[in-house]
Enzyme design. Structure first.
Site, PDB file in Angstrom:
ATOM      1  N   ARG A   1      43.893  76.460 148.273  1.00 15.00           N
ATOM      2  CA  ARG A   1      44.449  76.028 149.462  1.00 15.00           C
ATOM      3  C   ARG A   1      44.358  77.180 150.581  1.00 15.00           C
ATOM      4  O   ARG A   1      44.088  76.945 151.880  1.00 15.00           O
ATOM      5  CB  ARG A   1      46.108  75.497 149.267  1.00 15.00           C
TER       6      ARG A   1
ATOM      7  N   PRO B   1      53.780  59.304 146.568  1.00 14.14           N
ATOM      8  CA  PRO B   1      54.193  60.731 146.482  1.00 14.14           C
ATOM      9  C   PRO B   1      53.269  61.521 145.483  1.00 14.14           C
ATOM     10  O   PRO B   1      52.833  60.911 144.628  1.00 14.14           O
ATOM     11  CB  PRO B   1      55.556  60.766 145.992  1.00 14.14           C
ATOM     12  N   GLY B   2      52.964  62.617 146.037  1.00 10.62           N
ATOM     13  CA  GLY B   2      52.251  63.785 144.991  1.00 10.62           C
ATOM     14  C   GLY B   2      52.667  65.071 145.186  1.00 10.62           C
ATOM     15  O   GLY B   2      53.345  65.650 144.537  1.00 10.62           O
ATOM     16  N   ARG B   3      52.362  65.604 146.240  1.00  9.67           N
ATOM     17  CA  ARG B   3      52.895  67.119 146.453  1.00  9.67           C
ATOM     18  C   ARG B   3      54.360  67.198 146.545  1.00  9.67           C
ATOM     19  O   ARG B   3      54.820  68.067 145.844  1.00  9.67           O
ATOM     20  CB  ARG B   3      52.426  67.367 148.091  1.00  9.67           C
TER      21      ARG B   3
ATOM     22  N   TYR C   1      47.733  70.575 143.995  1.00  6.02           N
ATOM     23  CA  TYR C   1      46.551  70.861 144.821  1.00  6.02           C
ATOM     24  C   TYR C   1      46.000  72.562 144.440  1.00  6.02           C
ATOM     25  O   TYR C   1      45.366  73.359 145.040  1.00  6.02           O
ATOM     26  CB  TYR C   1      46.439  70.929 146.175  1.00  6.02           C
TER      27      TYR C   1
ATOM     28  N   CYS D   1      33.740  86.838 145.402  1.00 10.32           N
ATOM     29  CA  CYS D   1      32.784  87.438 146.261  1.00 10.32           C
ATOM     30  C   CYS D   1      32.447  86.670 147.320  1.00 10.32           C
ATOM     31  O   CYS D   1      31.630  86.316 147.803  1.00 10.32           O
ATOM     32  CB  CYS D   1      31.537  87.740 145.572  1.00 10.32           C
TER      33      CYS D   1
END
Length: 411
Positions: free
Chosen positions: A310, A272-274, A369, A340
């Site tokens: 993202r 698991p990360g997010r 992220y 820009c």
């Protein structure tokens, strides 16, 4: 669940306006209570089976975050030697580390074997040969799993789908079986598991269940052939509610993963990360200007795509919440940054009410992220990071200075 109370302008018990005044903006703000809650919820769902929970370091690699995760008993999923060094610096145990990724260098493999990590997830035939060569030179037996590509459509954004036949990740099932058999002739290798990962931000458990069933079948076949396999790594990827998504619960995810493994007698590896860090963080930014074109209304803020990539990278949508509430509906606006590029848009067609220059906005779900993908594009210093714990907060990464931007360069 999170412990941000944005209608009151709070992160746990700390006013976000105080953080903005003392630390500046843009700044990533993390809630320790939220992170701890997610760690506990995930650990609870897998406590009845042998398992190794390996946090995906790429989601958020700040040392303070890693230290909290290590303290909760989690291992780590890494994709570079740099991430391995971070884990060690934060107090993580290398024996609970799995090394994933398609492009591992020889020096990274040497470091992993020297620290005696749990497993290298190999992604190609040539990588397997390299791992064998490195291990033999070190007079070691490298513990490895092959990352199997189950050719399952994860039904997520193409940029974060990893289990299709067209993906750069993994090895086809038939090729993987042949490579396992070939590894018996390689003196530096020890097969310890099978690995797969079909993608991120999963909101449908059917593809995951199908993928786990496929790799469990390969695991059983290899066991029957005498391979002493101990670990089955099913990756991570459970989605989180950014803006309207309705991902399954952690309990439903655990059920989808565990049902195909009944009777397998394997240590289940989850990455698991997010799931752990996304909703534990916000990006705090300040309104610079309001702007109107013939076609649109814009709110220009001091955070840009270099701070939060993202939305520009794969059309991700984050909630954007004004911390000051004024009467009136205002216009539908695009929230844009100072970079820009036309793609420097953090949110489109948002109803923020009446906002003015100097107002603070919170971009939610930014703990994963966010900072880990931040860059210095347009020679912009990367944000500070702050960790809130109850009524206190501390800076866990100082804001970069202008001088930091060209440190190490030679004119």
């Amino acid at each position: 669940m999170n412990f941000f109370h944005l209608r009151q302008g709070l992160a746990e018990e700390v006013p976000l306006a105080v953080i903005a005044r003392k630390v500046g903006t843009p700044t990533y703000v993390y809630s320790q209570a939220t992170l701890n809650h997610h760690l506990q919820q995930v650990a609870k769902q897998f406590q009845r089976i042998p398992h190794l929970l390996c946090y995906a370091v790429k989601a958020n690699s700040n040392l303070a975050i890693l230290k909290l995760i290590a303290g909760a008993g989690f291992g780590f999923d890494i994709v570079s030697g740099g991430e391995l060094a971070r884990v060690v610096a934060a107090g993580g145990d290398p024996k609970d580390v799995v090394f994933s990724g398609v492009g591992k260098r020889e020096d990274e493999l040497r470091l992993a074997l020297r620290l005696r990590i749990a497993m290298v997830n190999v992604e190609s035939a040539e990588e397997l040969v390299l791992l064998d060569r490195v291990a033999q030179r070190m007079r070691r037996k490298a513990p490895f799993a092959l990352r199997v590509n189950p050719e399952v459509d994860a039904r997520t954004h193409p940029h974060i789908a990893t289990g299709l036949a067209t993906s750069k990740f993994g090895i086809a099932v038939d090729e993987a079986a042949a490579l396992y058999r070939a590894s018996r002739r390689m003196q530096g290798l020890r097969a310890v598991g099978v690995d797969c990962h079909i993608g991120s931000q999963l909101t449908d458990m059917r593809p995951l269940r199908a993928a786990v069933g496929k790799v469990a079948g390969l695991f059983r076949t290899l066991r029957a052939e005498g391979f002493p396999l101990t670990h089955l790594d099913v990756g991570g990827g459970l989605g989180v509610p950014y803006r309207g998504e309705r991902p399954p619960s952690v309990a439903a995810y655990a059920k989808a993963v565990c049902e195909p493994l009944r009777g397998l007698d394997a240590i289940l590896v989850i990455e698991p990360g997010r799931l752990l860090v996304a909703n534990a963080g916000i990006l705090l930014t300040q309104v610079l200007f309001r702007k109107r074109s013939p076609a649109k209304h814009f709110v220009v803020v001091d955070a840009g795509m270099n701070d939060l990539l993202r939305p520009a990278l794969y059309d991700a949508a984050h909630e954007i919440v004004p911390l000051v509430r004024r009467r009136g509906n205002g216009h539908s606006v695009d929230v844009v940054g100072p970079v820009c590029e036309s793609s420097d848009v953090l949110g489109t067609q948002r109803r923020l009410g009446i906002v003015q220059g100097g107002d603070l906005l919170a971009i939610t779900g930014a703990g994963a992220y966010g900072m880990s993908m931040a860059s210095n594009y347009n020679s912009r210093p990367r944000p500070a990071e702050v960790l809130v714990n109850g009524s206190r907060f501390r800076v866990i990464r100082k804001r970069e200075s202008i001088q930091d931007l060209y440190r190490g360069e030679v004119p």
